[in-house]
Design a protein around this motif. Structure first.
Motif, PDB file in Angstrom:
ATOM      1  N   ARG A 178       0.840  -1.207   0.000  1.00 29.84           N
ATOM      2  CA  ARG A 178       0.000   0.000   0.000  1.00 29.84           C
ATOM      3  C   ARG A 178       0.871   1.251   0.000  1.00 29.84           C
ATOM      4  NH1 ARG A 178      -1.643   3.243   4.303  1.00 29.84           N
ATOM      5  NH2 ARG A 178      -3.533   4.425   3.877  1.00 29.84           N
ATOM      6  N   GLN A 179       1.899   1.270   0.832  1.00 35.27           N
ATOM      7  CA  GLN A 179       2.775   2.436   0.908  1.00 35.27           C
ATOM      8  C   GLN A 179       3.531   2.650  -0.403  1.00 35.27           C
ATOM      9  OE1 GLN A 179       2.500   4.391   3.560  1.00 35.27           O
ATOM     10  NE2 GLN A 179       3.766   5.871   2.467  1.00 35.27           N
ATOM     11  N   ILE A 180       3.971   1.563  -1.012  1.00 40.91           N
ATOM     12  CA  ILE A 180       4.640   1.652  -2.315  1.00 40.91           C
ATOM     13  C   ILE A 180       3.695   2.232  -3.357  1.00 40.91           C
ATOM     14  CG2 ILE A 180       5.598   0.273  -4.208  1.00 40.91           C
ATOM     15  CD1 ILE A 180       6.766  -1.579  -1.980  1.00 40.91           C
ATOM     16  N   LYS A 181       2.449   1.776  -3.335  1.00 45.74           N
ATOM     17  CA  LYS A 181       1.454   2.261  -4.297  1.00 45.74           C
ATOM     18  C   LYS A 181       1.163   3.746  -4.080  1.00 45.74           C
ATOM     19  CE  LYS A 181      -1.206   0.340  -7.421  1.00 45.74           C
ATOM     20  NZ  LYS A 181      -0.669  -0.114  -8.686  1.00 45.74           N
ATOM     21  N   ILE A 182       1.072   4.166  -2.827  1.00 42.18           N
ATOM     22  CA  ILE A 182       0.848   5.583  -2.534  1.00 42.18           C
ATOM     23  C   ILE A 182       2.024   6.423  -3.027  1.00 42.18           C
ATOM     24  CG2 ILE A 182       0.706   7.273  -0.648  1.00 42.18           C
ATOM     25  CD1 ILE A 182      -1.016   5.213   0.871  1.00 42.18           C
ATOM     26  N   ALA A 183       3.244   5.931  -2.805  1.00 43.93           N
ATOM     27  CA  ALA A 183       4.438   6.649  -3.275  1.00 43.93           C
ATOM     28  C   ALA A 183       4.452   6.744  -4.792  1.00 43.93           C
ATOM     29  CB  ALA A 183       5.702   5.957  -2.764  1.00 43.93           C
ATOM     30  N   GLN A 184       4.032   5.693  -5.477  1.00 45.05           N
ATOM     31  CA  GLN A 184       3.970   5.726  -6.940  1.00 45.05           C
ATOM     32  C   GLN A 184       2.962   6.757  -7.419  1.00 45.05           C
ATOM     33  OE1 GLN A 184       3.061   1.673  -7.922  1.00 45.05           O
ATOM     34  NE2 GLN A 184       5.213   1.032  -7.913  1.00 45.05           N
ATOM     35  N   HIS A 185       1.803   6.796  -6.764  1.00 45.43           N
ATOM     36  CA  HIS A 185       0.786   7.788  -7.152  1.00 45.43           C
ATOM     37  C   HIS A 185       1.300   9.210  -6.938  1.00 45.43           C
ATOM     38  CE1 HIS A 185      -2.687   5.375  -8.237  1.00 45.43           C
ATOM     39  NE2 HIS A 185      -2.462   4.589  -7.201  1.00 45.43           N
ATOM     40  N   ARG A 186       1.993   9.437  -5.838  1.00 46.14           N
ATOM     41  CA  ARG A 186       2.531  10.782  -5.568  1.00 46.14           C
ATOM     42  C   ARG A 186       3.612  11.145  -6.567  1.00 46.14           C
ATOM     43  NH1 ARG A 186       2.809  10.690   1.013  1.00 46.14           N
ATOM     44  NH2 ARG A 186       0.589  11.113   1.329  1.00 46.14           N
ATOM     45  N   ALA A 187       4.451  10.188  -6.924  1.00 46.28           N
ATOM     46  CA  ALA A 187       5.526  10.448  -7.890  1.00 46.28           C
ATOM     47  C   ALA A 187       4.956  10.769  -9.269  1.00 46.28           C
ATOM     48  CB  ALA A 187       6.466   9.251  -7.972  1.00 46.28           C
ATOM     49  N   GLN A 188       3.831  10.146  -9.612  1.00 44.48           N
ATOM     50  CA  GLN A 188       3.209  10.395 -10.908  1.00 44.48           C
ATOM     51  C   GLN A 188       2.363  11.655 -10.889  1.00 44.48           C
ATOM     52  OE1 GLN A 188       0.969   6.827 -11.531  1.00 44.48           O
ATOM     53  NE2 GLN A 188       2.763   5.616 -12.065  1.00 44.48           N
ATOM     54  N   GLY A 189       2.153  12.215  -9.694  1.00 44.10           N
ATOM     55  CA  GLY A 189       1.342  13.425  -9.591  1.00 44.10           C
ATOM     56  C   GLY A 189      -0.114  13.169  -9.858  1.00 44.10           C
ATOM     57  N   SER A 190      -0.608  12.035  -9.455  1.00 44.54           N
ATOM     58  CA  SER A 190      -2.002  11.675  -9.672  1.00 44.54           C
ATOM     59  C   SER A 190      -2.914  12.596  -8.858  1.00 44.54           C
ATOM     60  CB  SER A 190      -2.229  10.218  -9.256  1.00 44.54           C
ATOM     61  OG  SER A 190      -3.584   9.890  -9.319  1.00 44.54           O
ATOM     62  N   PRO A 191      -3.723  13.433  -9.529  1.00 49.85           N
ATOM     63  CA  PRO A 191      -4.558  14.390  -8.801  1.00 49.85           C
ATOM     64  C   PRO A 191      -5.625  13.706  -7.957  1.00 49.85           C
ATOM     65  CG  PRO A 191      -5.025  14.489 -11.151  1.00 49.85           C
ATOM     66  CD  PRO A 191      -3.863  13.553 -10.964  1.00 49.85           C
TER      67      PRO A 191
END
Length: 105
Positions: free
Chosen positions: A81-94
């Motif tokens: 879950r934390q990895i997925k959240i970090a990926q979303h933040r890195a991609q700038g997912s609004p």
């Protein structure tokens, strides 16, 4: 392993003995109920978060929680879950930024 021990009478009798041992006295029954409620809450959390973040194969975490141990699989789910959240933040997912900001208010 417990169920297949010869002294436990085989699979069905072993399962019955195992469940009755979980409620052998009030202390053990209280602990058993705590673990059951923790599992239910953890399963609901894993399903909701898995859908929200797009984590694949959440059913594997649920299945292995029952077969291996919830104390092993729940932390593994939290790591993913934390990895997925970090990926979303890195991609700038609004959509992720909004939903994370809303959850912290």
């Amino acid at each position: 392993a417990f169920f297949l021990q010869p002294q436990n009478g085989g699979l069905v009798e072993g399962l019955v003995g195992y469940v009755s041992a979980l409620y052998a006295n009030p202390a053990v029954a209280s602990f058993t109920n705590d673990v059951i409620f923790y599992c239910v809450a953890g399963y609901i959390f894993m399903i909701v978060e898995g859908r929200r973040l797009g984590i694949r194969y959440v059913w594997v975490y649920l299945l292995l929680s029952s077969l291996v141990a919830v104390s092993v699989m729940f932390p593994l789910f939290l790591i993913v879950r934390q990895i997925k959240i970090a990926q979303h933040r890195a991609q700038g997912s609004p959509s992720e930024s909004v939903s994370l900001a809303e959850s912290h208010q």
